[in-house]
Design a protein around this motif. Structure first.
Motif, mmCIF file in Angstrom:
data_model
loop_
_atom_site.group_PDB
_atom_site.id
_atom_site.type_symbol
_atom_site.label_atom_id
_atom_site.label_comp_id
_atom_site.label_asym_id
_atom_site.label_seq_id
_atom_site.Cartn_x
_atom_site.Cartn_y
_atom_site.Cartn_z
ATOM 1 N N ALA A 105 0.863 -1.184 0.000
ATOM 2 C CA ALA A 105 0.000 0.000 0.000
ATOM 3 C C ALA A 105 0.897 1.231 0.000
ATOM 4 C CB ALA A 105 -0.911 0.000 1.218
ATOM 5 N N LEU A 106 0.633 2.162 -0.909
ATOM 6 C CA LEU A 106 1.409 3.400 -0.982
ATOM 7 C C LEU A 106 0.626 4.503 -0.277
ATOM 8 C CD1 LEU A 106 2.772 3.350 -4.651
ATOM 9 C CD2 LEU A 106 3.625 2.189 -2.597
ATOM 10 N N GLY A 107 1.305 5.175 0.672
ATOM 11 C CA GLY A 107 0.583 6.147 1.479
ATOM 12 C C GLY A 107 1.310 7.454 1.682
ATOM 13 N N ALA A 108 0.701 8.309 2.472
ATOM 14 C CA ALA A 108 1.258 9.613 2.829
ATOM 15 C C ALA A 108 0.681 9.980 4.187
ATOM 16 C CB ALA A 108 0.887 10.656 1.785
ATOM 17 N N PHE A 109 1.468 9.694 5.225
ATOM 18 C CA PHE A 109 0.947 9.914 6.569
ATOM 19 C C PHE A 109 2.118 10.155 7.504
ATOM 20 C CE2 PHE A 109 -0.461 8.706 10.770
ATOM 21 C CZ PHE A 109 -1.647 9.397 10.857
ATOM 22 N N ASP A 110 2.167 11.319 8.103
ATOM 23 C CA ASP A 110 3.348 11.712 8.849
ATOM 24 C C ASP A 110 2.921 12.509 10.067
ATOM 25 O OD1 ASP A 110 5.702 12.681 9.776
ATOM 26 O OD2 ASP A 110 6.146 13.903 8.027
ATOM 27 N N LEU A 111 3.081 11.900 11.223
ATOM 28 C CA LEU A 111 2.641 12.594 12.442
ATOM 29 C C LEU A 111 3.521 13.793 12.760
ATOM 30 C CD1 LEU A 111 1.609 9.656 14.718
ATOM 31 C CD2 LEU A 111 0.144 11.456 13.816
ATOM 32 N N ALA A 112 4.782 13.766 12.293
ATOM 33 C CA ALA A 112 5.653 14.918 12.532
ATOM 34 C C ALA A 112 5.246 16.095 11.652
ATOM 35 C CB ALA A 112 7.101 14.545 12.248
ATOM 36 N N GLY A 113 4.472 15.806 10.620
ATOM 37 C CA GLY A 113 3.940 16.887 9.802
ATOM 38 C C GLY A 113 4.865 17.345 8.707
ATOM 39 N N ASP A 114 5.985 16.615 8.448
ATOM 40 C CA ASP A 114 6.897 17.064 7.396
ATOM 41 C C ASP A 114 6.199 17.127 6.042
ATOM 42 O OD1 ASP A 114 8.950 17.402 9.117
ATOM 43 O OD2 ASP A 114 9.799 15.398 8.812
ATOM 44 N N PHE A 115 5.434 16.084 5.717
ATOM 45 C CA PHE A 115 4.724 16.076 4.436
ATOM 46 C C PHE A 115 3.702 17.199 4.397
ATOM 47 C CE2 PHE A 115 1.505 13.952 6.885
ATOM 48 C CZ PHE A 115 0.324 14.325 6.283
ATOM 49 N N VAL A 138 -3.015 6.668 5.173
ATOM 50 C CA VAL A 138 -3.350 8.051 4.897
ATOM 51 C C VAL A 138 -4.475 8.461 5.832
ATOM 52 C CG1 VAL A 138 -5.056 7.493 3.102
ATOM 53 C CG2 VAL A 138 -3.802 9.655 2.991
ATOM 54 N N GLY A 139 -4.546 9.753 6.152
ATOM 55 C CA GLY A 139 -5.651 10.190 7.004
ATOM 56 C C GLY A 139 -5.266 11.328 7.926
ATOM 57 N N ILE A 140 -5.992 11.413 9.006
ATOM 58 C CA ILE A 140 -5.825 12.529 9.939
ATOM 59 C C ILE A 140 -5.817 11.980 11.359
ATOM 60 C CG2 ILE A 140 -6.798 14.742 10.711
ATOM 61 C CD1 ILE A 140 -8.357 14.756 8.017
ATOM 62 N N ASP A 141 -4.915 12.509 12.185
ATOM 63 C CA ASP A 141 -4.821 12.108 13.592
ATOM 64 C C ASP A 141 -5.088 13.338 14.463
ATOM 65 O OD1 ASP A 141 -3.392 9.738 15.372
ATOM 66 O OD2 ASP A 141 -3.063 11.727 16.229
ATOM 67 N N LEU A 179 -1.744 21.313 12.141
ATOM 68 C CA LEU A 179 -1.480 20.736 10.817
ATOM 69 C C LEU A 179 -2.728 20.102 10.218
ATOM 70 C CD1 LEU A 179 1.903 19.064 11.793
ATOM 71 C CD2 LEU A 179 1.624 20.938 10.146
ATOM 72 N N GLY A 180 -3.869 20.387 10.837
ATOM 73 C CA GLY A 180 -5.112 19.740 10.399
ATOM 74 C C GLY A 180 -5.442 20.028 8.952
ATOM 75 N N ARG A 181 -5.313 21.277 8.531
ATOM 76 C CA ARG A 181 -5.698 21.644 7.168
ATOM 77 C C ARG A 181 -4.785 20.952 6.147
ATOM 78 N NH1 ARG A 181 -9.069 21.395 3.894
ATOM 79 N NH2 ARG A 181 -8.739 22.549 1.993
ATOM 80 N N ALA A 182 -3.457 20.969 6.438
ATOM 81 C CA ALA A 182 -2.506 20.336 5.511
ATOM 82 C C ALA A 182 -2.757 18.833 5.439
ATOM 83 C CB ALA A 182 -1.074 20.617 5.945
ATOM 84 N N ALA A 183 -3.007 18.196 6.594
ATOM 85 C CA ALA A 183 -3.287 16.757 6.593
ATOM 86 C C ALA A 183 -4.562 16.468 5.801
ATOM 87 C CB ALA A 183 -3.419 16.240 8.024
#
Ligand SMILES: [Zn+2]
Length: 272
Positions: A63-73, A100-103, A111-115
């Motif tokens: 699975a290819l994703g985009a999920f980063d709790l540090a918010g770099d992405f 992928v998603g929101i935490d 970082l809610g809007r960017a996530a």
């Protein structure tokens, strides 16, 4: 699957450094414990080559994703989306998109809007390429549901809400949106009664099982060295799920694996 238990881990991170040193031995233990298949998730485009190579080698699904709790992405959401799009265009297509998603921590860090932009973009790609999703919505389930609901081609949506930690009412919202609920090592905590009650109330078609290895170690796994969830823990998760649902282990394991295979295995691939 008469006689032999076969588990499908719908969410793990086998390319993470915490598992790299002895992955072959961990996978051997997992297979001996009954692991038949796994969806190996990634969280950043830099991980895609390693996850795809590992899946090709071990005959697992990527699975290819985009999920980063540090918010770099999240500081460059468009660039992250462009890298994922390029990987999909290059092909071959993965089995799913995720993680992928929101935490909740995105929201707390501003970082809610960017996530949300990254999540929304990946959801649109899932619809466009007809792929299932592995969604993270911990502590932000209403927002995750809102993003999914905003999709114009919503009927094409499907996937798993991984490490589900919401209410039964929230579970029903995601089921209606075409998703299954994913349950993992939290089931090993006898104090997690609220989540157990949700799993008990679900129908046989509504849930899948996962480890999230090496993350989310149970209390017992925290005493391991290194402290991590292992792929073999899928057997413990399935045993806990069966006990919570009051069913034979064979039924729980088989229902969950069937649900997972329907979502993540191409019809021509071997089903567990
Ligand atoms: Zn994960």
């Amino acid at each position: 699957m008469a006689g032999k238990l076969e588990y499908f881990d719908t969410h793990c991170h086998l390319a993470e450094p915490a598992l790299a040193a002895d992955l072959a031995a961990s996978l051997q233990r997992a297979r001996a414990a009954g692991l038949a298949h796994a969806l190996v998730c990634s969280t950043h485009p830099a991980q895609y080559p390693a996850v795809c190579a590992l899946c090709a080698r071990e005959r697992l699904s990527a699975a290819l994703g985009a999920f980063d709790l540090a918010g770099d992405f999240a500081r460059a959401p468009e660039a992250t989306l462009a890298e994922l799009e390029a990987a999909l265009d290059r092909g071959p297509l993965p089995a799913a998109l995720g993680e992928v998603g929101i935490d909740r921590r995105h929201l707390e860090a501003g970082l809610g809007r960017a996530a949300e932009i990254v999540f929304e973009g990946v959801v649109a790609m899932a619809v466009q390429h007809d792929l299932p999703l592995s969604v993270h919505g911990r502590g932000a389930l209403p927002l995750a549901a809102a993003v999914l609901r905003r999709q114009p081609a919503r009927s094409a949506l499907r996937g798993v809400i991984h490490a589900f930690n919401g209410s039964l009412e929230q579970a029903r919202i995601f089921l209606a949106l075409g998703f299954k609920l994913g349950f993992g090592t939290v089931l090993l905590n006898p104090a997690a009664r609220r989540i157990a009650a949700v799993l008990r109330a679900l129908g046989p078609d509504d849930y899948v099982l996962e480890t999230d290895a090496p993350f989310m170690p149970s209390a017992a796994a925290r005493s391991r060295s290194p402290a991590r969830t292992e792929p073999a823990d899928i057997a413990l998760v399935a045993q806990a799920a069966a006990a919570i649902r009051g069913e034979p282990l064979e039924k729980t394991a088989c229902d969950a694996a069937k649900n997972a295979a329907r979502l993540f295995l191409h019809p021509s691939a071997a089903s567990p």
